[in-house]
Motif scaffolding. Structure first.
Motif, short mmCIF file in Angstrom:
data_model
loop_
_atom_site.label_atom_id
_atom_site.label_comp_id
_atom_site.label_asym_id
_atom_site.label_seq_id
_atom_site.Cartn_x
_atom_site.Cartn_y
_atom_site.Cartn_z
N THR A 279 0.83 -1.20 0.00
CA THR A 279 0.00 0.00 0.00
C THR A 279 0.87 1.26 0.00
OG1 THR A 279 -0.17 -0.08 2.43
CG2 THR A 279 -1.94 -1.12 1.15
N GLU A 280 2.17 1.10 0.23
CA GLU A 280 3.09 2.23 0.13
C GLU A 280 3.15 2.77 -1.30
OE1 GLU A 280 5.73 4.86 2.16
OE2 GLU A 280 4.44 3.27 2.95
N PHE A 281 2.93 1.89 -2.30
CA PHE A 281 3.02 2.35 -3.68
C PHE A 281 1.82 1.94 -4.55
CE2 PHE A 281 5.26 -1.71 -3.43
CZ PHE A 281 4.77 -2.42 -4.52
N CYS A 282 0.96 1.07 -4.06
CA CYS A 282 -0.23 0.66 -4.82
C CYS A 282 -1.43 1.48 -4.38
CB CYS A 282 -0.53 -0.82 -4.60
SG CYS A 282 0.69 -1.94 -5.33
N ASN A 283 -2.11 2.08 -5.34
CA ASN A 283 -3.31 2.85 -5.04
C ASN A 283 -4.29 2.74 -6.20
OD1 ASN A 283 -2.61 5.02 -7.00
ND2 ASN A 283 -0.97 5.43 -5.54
N SER A 284 -5.42 3.40 -6.08
CA SER A 284 -6.48 3.25 -7.08
C SER A 284 -6.12 3.86 -8.43
CB SER A 284 -7.78 3.87 -6.58
OG SER A 284 -7.60 5.25 -6.29
#
Length: 364
Positions: A279-284
């Motif tokens: 979640t540090e680099f994955c987003n919508s």
């Protein structure tokens, strides 16, 4: 700047981190004395640099900070008399008493993500013995990187087949027990799709490997699934990634998920759970996220036995995964190959040089 570094240098998770951190520190003219953990396995192009760093043991600075990139249960073995700095990479939200003690004894703790930093801080705060003398500012975030010289975007593919790719050693933690079901739900035999699996796990027996593959070959889409052999270099990994359209990673928990970032860097789409370190680099904007509605005890009977928690993958998550795969397929049929431009932009922000800068800035 003098640094005493102990870390693995090999193709496995910690080894990839150790090697890239060493290369980045060396490239910034730091004098690194390197104590490898385990056998060194590297490309010939890195051999001279590694030998030089190992040779620096002969005249190491005993007062320089010691950075140990290794598991949180084994952080006591530092070099010299300088600051003790640790960089553990972990997947769960709970530590054993031993792990917590080893963490609390460090002068500085680095984590890959804010998610992981929060777990360290909260765990120590909840411990009556350790919270009184542990300062939160000792925990610092140093996200890992990607080598854009190797993992770069390429022109769009000419094949009409939509290829989904999963890379990561066979584990329930990585969602390999649900990926085959999702693929079977998403597609029918007349759909022009393939699922490529590159999942060598050196810690499993040949029979264990066969059992995993049998799971994938028992469904209706068996003829659309290919098993790829382990390759020798990151250049070969990147070439395979550029042949795929989408990386699919239904992980219950990750310490970082480097393959997902590498897929983004290659301009490929990514399907990933919205939980843990990535979640540090994955987003919508750069990923197709699988929403997580609950955690559950982490148990697989092999590596994890309920010590902590990870994301629960239920029917809703499998359906989301199937829907995302179908969406990627329909998009390619309609619009052709489209690069994940947001993913490329994200990858440019996460370099190994940046990791090295954050480490040296946090050490001193």
């Amino acid at each position: 700047m003098n640094i005493n570094l102990s870390a693995p240098a090999n193709p496995l998770g910690y080894g990839v981190v150790g090697l890239n951190v060493l290369k980045s520190l060396h490239g910034k003219d730091h004098r690194v004395a390197f104590w490898p953990i385990g056998n060194v396995e590297c490309d010939e192009s890195d051999a001279s640099m590694i030998h030089e760093a190992i040779d620096n043991q002969s005249s190491y600075d005993k007062n320089a900070p010691s950075l140990r990139i290794w598991h949180q249960h084994d952080l006591a073995q530092h070099i010299g008399k300088g600051k003790n700095c640790a960089f553990p990479i972990f997947e769960l939200d709970t530590f054993t008493d031993r792990e917590l003690w080893h963490l609390s004894q460090q002068d500085t703790i680095f984590t890959c993500s804010k998610w992981a930093a929060g777990i360290v801080i909260d765990s120590i705060r909840k411990n009556d013995v350790m919270r009184d003398y542990f300062d939160d500012i000792r925990v610092k975030v140093a996200p890992l990187g990607v080598d854009r010289k190797v993992f770069y975007e390429s022109p769009t593919q000419q094949s009409d087949t939509t290829v989904f790719l999963n890379i990561g050693k066979w584990e329930i933690r990585k969602g390999h027990d649900v990926l085959a079901d999702a693929f079977n739900q998403a597609f029918d035999l007349d759909d022009n799709v393939e699922l490529w699996m590159m999942n060598h796990n050196p810690f499993l027996s040949e029979n264990d490997d066969w059992e995993w593959k049998r799971m994938y070959k028992s469904g209706k889409m068996a003829n659309k699934i290919k098993f790829l052999e382990r390759v020798k270099s990151h250049t070969e990994v990147a070439d395979i990634m550029r042949m795929a359209d989408c990386g699919v990673f239904p992980s219950r928990a990750e310490g970082w998920n480097l393959e997902a970032l590498e897929m983004m860097s290659c301009g490929r789409h990514v399907i990933v759970t919205d939980y843990s370190a990535h979640t540090e680099f994955c987003n919508s904007s750069n990923s197709h996220l699988i929403e997580i509605d609950a955690l559950e005890p982490a148990f697989d009977g092999i590596w994890f036995n309920g010590q902590g928690n990870w994301a629960r993958i239920g029917d809703s998550q499998i359906q989301q995964l199937s829907s995302h795969m179908r969406k990627i397929y329909e998009q390619k049929k309609r619009d052709g190959d489209i690069l994940n431009l947001s993913g490329i932009d994200t990858a440019k922000e996460f370099s190994w040089e940046n990791t090295a800068n954050l480490l040296t800035g946090g050490i001193y």
